[in-house]
Design a protein around this motif. Sequence first.
Motif, PDB file in Angstrom:
ATOM      1  N   ALA A  14      61.886   8.453  25.093  1.00  0.00           N
ATOM      2  CA  ALA A  14      61.576   7.612  23.924  1.00  0.00           C
ATOM      3  C   ALA A  14      61.674   8.423  22.635  1.00  0.00           C
ATOM      4  O   ALA A  14      62.121   7.916  21.602  1.00  0.00           O
ATOM      5  CB  ALA A  14      60.190   6.996  24.067  1.00  0.00           C
ATOM      6  N   LEU A  17      65.140   8.537  20.999  1.00  0.00           N
ATOM      7  CA  LEU A  17      65.711   7.330  20.389  1.00  0.00           C
ATOM      8  C   LEU A  17      65.893   7.435  18.876  1.00  0.00           C
ATOM      9  O   LEU A  17      66.964   7.072  18.367  1.00  0.00           O
ATOM     10  CB  LEU A  17      64.894   6.100  20.780  1.00  0.00           C
ATOM     11  N   LEU A  20      68.966   9.636  18.181  1.00  0.00           N
ATOM     12  CA  LEU A  20      70.208   8.937  18.514  1.00  0.00           C
ATOM     13  C   LEU A  20      70.497   7.797  17.544  1.00  0.00           C
ATOM     14  O   LEU A  20      71.648   7.603  17.130  1.00  0.00           O
ATOM     15  CB  LEU A  20      70.144   8.430  19.956  1.00  0.00           C
ATOM     16  N   ALA A  21      69.463   7.054  17.175  1.00  0.00           N
ATOM     17  CA  ALA A  21      69.638   5.941  16.236  1.00  0.00           C
ATOM     18  C   ALA A  21      70.121   6.452  14.880  1.00  0.00           C
ATOM     19  O   ALA A  21      70.979   5.829  14.241  1.00  0.00           O
ATOM     20  CB  ALA A  21      68.327   5.168  16.079  1.00  0.00           C
ATOM     21  N   CYS A 137      72.531  16.204  18.632  1.00  0.00           N
ATOM     22  CA  CYS A 137      72.263  15.351  17.463  1.00  0.00           C
ATOM     23  C   CYS A 137      72.241  16.173  16.184  1.00  0.00           C
ATOM     24  O   CYS A 137      72.769  15.744  15.148  1.00  0.00           O
ATOM     25  CB  CYS A 137      70.945  14.593  17.633  1.00  0.00           C
TER      26      CYS A 137
END
Length: 150
Positions: A14, A17, A20-21, A137
């Motif tokens: 979680a 996220l 990545l978003a 990332c």
Amino acid sequence: MIAVARLAIVVGIAGLLPFLAAILGLFMMPAKSVAIIGYFYLYSAGILAFMAGIYWPLAMQLENRCYPISPLVTMLLSQVFFVSAGIGLLLPVAAQIVLYTVAYLALYVVDARWMKVYWPDWYLKLRLALTTIVLLCQVAAGTWFVIAHG
């Protein structure tokens, strides 16, 4: 696997996220890139500070033991990563790219090399997977910034 490990896996995934978003947002919504890159590094700082906090209670449990590193060094490591997270927010984006990439890599190296005797095997495997994705990332955000601001 114990329940704590399963919970750590869920929370760890979680936690990926927002990273990545943000990367998706940079490439899909370039008009909002200034805000997205700002949020990306704010979140990077928050997670780095959170991870640095892991060392503090560990140091207090070590008391007078010095293997493999002393409680003092463990507390200092915690503070180095925590302060780096905060200072990073004051830097220009180009410097943030370097600082957060190096800091996340260094945090994993400390865990895998010097702190591994304190962590269960599943934790280090989880940390390797999560750190790899976070580093990808960081590199993606840095690459986007260099391309966009060449």
